[in-house]
Design a protein around this motif. Sequence first.
Motif, PDB file in Angstrom:
ATOM      1  N   ASN A 122       0.863  -1.367  -0.169  1.00 26.02           N
ATOM      2  CA  ASN A 122      -0.295  -0.064  -0.093  1.00 26.02           C
ATOM      3  C   ASN A 122       1.118   1.109   0.126  1.00 26.02           C
ATOM      4  OD1 ASN A 122      -2.280  -1.402   0.012  1.00 26.02           O
ATOM      5  ND2 ASN A 122      -2.671  -0.555   2.143  1.00 26.02           N
ATOM      6  N   LYS A 123       1.742   1.221   0.895  1.00 25.55           N
ATOM      7  CA  LYS A 123       2.562   2.668   0.818  1.00 25.55           C
ATOM      8  C   LYS A 123       3.159   2.446  -0.434  1.00 25.55           C
ATOM      9  CE  LYS A 123       3.486   2.320   5.634  1.00 25.55           C
ATOM     10  NZ  LYS A 123       4.959   2.001   6.739  1.00 25.55           N
ATOM     11  N   GLN A 124       3.700   1.420  -0.830  1.00 24.29           N
ATOM     12  CA  GLN A 124       4.930   1.602  -2.098  1.00 24.29           C
ATOM     13  C   GLN A 124       3.499   2.312  -3.321  1.00 24.29           C
ATOM     14  OE1 GLN A 124       7.376   2.262  -2.951  1.00 24.29           O
ATOM     15  NE2 GLN A 124       8.568   1.678  -0.636  1.00 24.29           N
ATOM     16  N   THR A 125       2.736   1.319  -3.201  1.00 24.82           N
ATOM     17  CA  THR A 125       1.547   2.558  -4.311  1.00 24.82           C
ATOM     18  C   THR A 125       1.190   3.951  -3.836  1.00 24.82           C
ATOM     19  OG1 THR A 125       0.559   0.262  -4.406  1.00 24.82           O
ATOM     20  CG2 THR A 125      -0.807   2.565  -4.560  1.00 24.82           C
ATOM     21  N   MET A 126       1.015   4.117  -2.808  1.00 21.49           N
ATOM     22  CA  MET A 126       0.543   5.998  -2.661  1.00 21.49           C
ATOM     23  C   MET A 126       1.810   6.526  -2.760  1.00 21.49           C
ATOM     24  SD  MET A 126      -1.029   5.675   0.703  1.00 21.49           S
ATOM     25  CE  MET A 126      -1.060   4.555   1.731  1.00 21.49           C
ATOM     26  N   ILE A 127       3.441   5.994  -2.177  1.00 17.39           N
ATOM     27  CA  ILE A 127       4.406   6.763  -3.373  1.00 17.39           C
ATOM     28  C   ILE A 127       4.808   6.478  -4.378  1.00 17.39           C
ATOM     29  CG2 ILE A 127       6.764   6.350  -2.936  1.00 17.39           C
ATOM     30  CD1 ILE A 127       7.137   5.453  -0.327  1.00 17.39           C
ATOM     31  N   GLY A 128       4.190   6.167  -5.493  1.00 18.13           N
ATOM     32  CA  GLY A 128       3.872   6.023  -7.035  1.00 18.13           C
ATOM     33  C   GLY A 128       3.077   6.915  -7.637  1.00 18.13           C
ATOM     34  N   GLY A 129       2.087   7.171  -6.323  1.00 18.05           N
ATOM     35  CA  GLY A 129       1.453   8.688  -6.592  1.00 18.05           C
ATOM     36  C   GLY A 129       0.347   7.854  -7.259  1.00 18.05           C
ATOM     37  N   THR A 130      -0.064   6.473  -6.962  1.00 13.78           N
ATOM     38  CA  THR A 130      -1.639   5.859  -7.279  1.00 13.78           C
ATOM     39  C   THR A 130      -2.851   6.133  -5.602  1.00 13.78           C
ATOM     40  OG1 THR A 130      -1.007   4.852  -9.234  1.00 13.78           O
ATOM     41  CG2 THR A 130      -3.153   3.840  -7.902  1.00 13.78           C
ATOM     42  N   PRO A 131      -3.549   6.400  -5.887  1.00 16.65           N
ATOM     43  CA  PRO A 131      -4.520   6.101  -4.559  1.00 16.65           C
ATOM     44  C   PRO A 131      -4.485   4.339  -4.691  1.00 16.65           C
ATOM     45  CG  PRO A 131      -5.420   7.877  -6.347  1.00 16.65           C
ATOM     46  CD  PRO A 131      -4.176   6.779  -6.947  1.00 16.65           C
ATOM     47  N   LEU A 132      -5.305   4.633  -3.083  1.00 15.82           N
ATOM     48  CA  LEU A 132      -5.858   2.669  -2.901  1.00 15.82           C
ATOM     49  C   LEU A 132      -6.818   2.561  -3.258  1.00 15.82           C
ATOM     50  CD1 LEU A 132      -3.885   2.498   0.484  1.00 15.82           C
ATOM     51  CD2 LEU A 132      -3.371   1.628  -1.794  1.00 15.82           C
ATOM     52  N   THR A 133      -7.288   1.201  -3.875  1.00 19.35           N
ATOM     53  CA  THR A 133      -8.198   1.206  -3.819  1.00 19.35           C
ATOM     54  C   THR A 133      -9.109   0.463  -2.508  1.00 19.35           C
ATOM     55  OG1 THR A 133      -7.707  -1.255  -4.743  1.00 19.35           O
ATOM     56  CG2 THR A 133      -7.706  -0.138  -6.767  1.00 19.35           C
ATOM     57  N   ASP A 134     -10.441   0.131  -2.842  1.00 19.27           N
ATOM     58  CA  ASP A 134     -11.292  -0.132  -1.392  1.00 19.27           C
ATOM     59  C   ASP A 134     -10.295  -1.492  -1.431  1.00 19.27           C
ATOM     60  OD1 ASP A 134     -12.907   1.568  -1.602  1.00 19.27           O
ATOM     61  OD2 ASP A 134     -14.601   0.565  -2.088  1.00 19.27           O
ATOM     62  N   GLU A 135     -10.028  -2.247  -2.642  1.00 21.75           N
ATOM     63  CA  GLU A 135      -9.961  -3.437  -2.141  1.00 21.75           C
ATOM     64  C   GLU A 135      -8.468  -3.593  -1.747  1.00 21.75           C
ATOM     65  OE1 GLU A 135     -10.463  -3.054  -4.941  1.00 21.75           O
ATOM     66  OE2 GLU A 135     -12.700  -3.887  -5.233  1.00 21.75           O
ATOM     67  N   GLN A 136      -7.853  -2.418  -1.405  1.00 25.15           N
ATOM     68  CA  GLN A 136      -6.635  -2.254  -0.546  1.00 25.15           C
ATOM     69  C   GLN A 136      -6.493  -1.384   0.689  1.00 25.15           C
ATOM     70  OE1 GLN A 136      -4.357  -0.350  -3.890  1.00 25.15           O
ATOM     71  NE2 GLN A 136      -2.707  -1.002  -4.444  1.00 25.15           N
ATOM     72  N   ARG A 137      -7.854  -1.132   0.734  1.00 27.90           N
ATOM     73  CA  ARG A 137      -8.159  -0.839   1.964  1.00 27.90           C
ATOM     74  C   ARG A 137      -8.973  -1.640   3.084  1.00 27.90           C
ATOM     75  NH1 ARG A 137      -7.671   5.247   1.788  1.00 27.90           N
ATOM     76  NH2 ARG A 137      -7.199   5.619  -0.357  1.00 27.90           N
ATOM     77  N   TRP A 138      -9.449  -2.830   2.942  1.00 32.55           N
ATOM     78  CA  TRP A 138      -9.999  -3.742   3.354  1.00 32.55           C
ATOM     79  C   TRP A 138      -9.470  -4.109   5.121  1.00 32.55           C
ATOM     80  CZ3 TRP A 138     -14.724  -1.474   4.142  1.00 32.55           C
ATOM     81  CH2 TRP A 138     -15.033  -1.150   3.505  1.00 32.55           C
ATOM     82  N   PRO A 139      -8.157  -4.676   4.376  1.00 31.88           N
ATOM     83  CA  PRO A 139      -7.431  -5.400   5.557  1.00 31.88           C
ATOM     84  C   PRO A 139      -7.051  -4.471   5.731  1.00 31.88           C
ATOM     85  CG  PRO A 139      -6.486  -6.327   2.875  1.00 31.88           C
ATOM     86  CD  PRO A 139      -7.936  -4.546   2.768  1.00 31.88           C
ATOM     87  N   TRP A 140      -6.115  -3.266   5.648  1.00 29.58           N
ATOM     88  CA  TRP A 140      -5.393  -2.025   6.631  1.00 29.58           C
ATOM     89  C   TRP A 140      -7.047  -1.389   7.087  1.00 29.58           C
ATOM     90  CZ3 TRP A 140      -7.146   2.981   5.623  1.00 29.58           C
ATOM     91  CH2 TRP A 140      -6.375   4.157   6.405  1.00 29.58           C
ATOM     92  N   LEU A 141      -8.065  -1.323   7.209  1.00 25.33           N
ATOM     93  CA  LEU A 141      -9.113  -0.896   8.234  1.00 25.33           C
ATOM     94  C   LEU A 141      -9.468  -2.368   9.196  1.00 25.33           C
ATOM     95  CD1 LEU A 141     -10.957   0.905   5.920  1.00 25.33           C
ATOM     96  CD2 LEU A 141      -9.677   1.817   8.239  1.00 25.33           C
ATOM     97  N   GLU A 142      -9.259  -2.921   8.278  1.00 24.77           N
ATOM     98  CA  GLU A 142      -9.119  -4.142   9.807  1.00 24.77           C
ATOM     99  C   GLU A 142      -8.219  -4.027  10.323  1.00 24.77           C
ATOM    100  OE1 GLU A 142     -10.680  -8.316  11.455  1.00 24.77           O
ATOM    101  OE2 GLU A 142     -11.838  -7.104   9.542  1.00 24.77           O
TER     102      GLU A 142
END
Length: 182
Positions: free
Chosen positions: A50-70
Motif C-alpha cells: 500500500n505504501k509503495q502504491t501511494m509513494i508512486g502517486g496512485t490512490p488505493l482501491t477499496d480492495e487495498q483498504r479493507w485489510p488495512w482498516l481491519e
Amino acid sequence: MVAIAIRAAEPKYVLVMGVCGVGKSTIAQEIADRVGGTFVEADDHHSAGNKQTMIGGTPLTDEQRWPWLEAVANAASDEFSQNGEPVFIACSALKRRYRAFLREKLGSLSIVYLSGAPELIRRRLEDRQSHFMPPRLLDSQLSDLEEPGPDEEGITVDIDCDPEHLVREICERLGLGGSHSR
C-alpha cells in the motif's frame, strides 16, 4: 425537583479523520496525551505494498483498504483491551462505509472530522517531510471524501488554527476531561 446534569461517559474509541495533511496524527496524539488515552496511528498499519502504491502517486482501491482498516480496528481494540483507556485513532476513513466498518468492529465510535480549505491542506502537504503520501494525491482524497453525516456521532472542526486550540475545542465538544488535562 432539582435537575441534575449527568455527564455522558467518555467514548471508548474516537476516530480523528480527514484527508491527508489535516493534522490527524498530531491532533489525535495530543488529545490522547491530554486525557490519558492511547493513540493508534492508522498509517503504521498499511502494508508495504500500500505504501509503495501511494509513494508512486496512485490512490488505493477499496480492495487495498479493507485489510488495512481491519488491522487498524484490531490495533485499536487491542489497545483498549490492554489499557482500558479511550483510544484515539488517526485514520483518513474518507468513505462512510469505512467508518461503518470501523464502528461494526469497535462498537461505539465518536468521530472528529478535521476539515479545511484545500489550499491550506495542499500547503501543509508541500511543507511536510518524510511521509509516504505525496501532495499530488490530495485531489483523489478530496474526491473520495464523504463528510460524516449527522447520524454518525461526530463533530466537524476547522483546522485553520493552532493545534492547541483544536485540541481544547475537541475535548470540550466531546466532553473529554481526563486525568492529564493541561
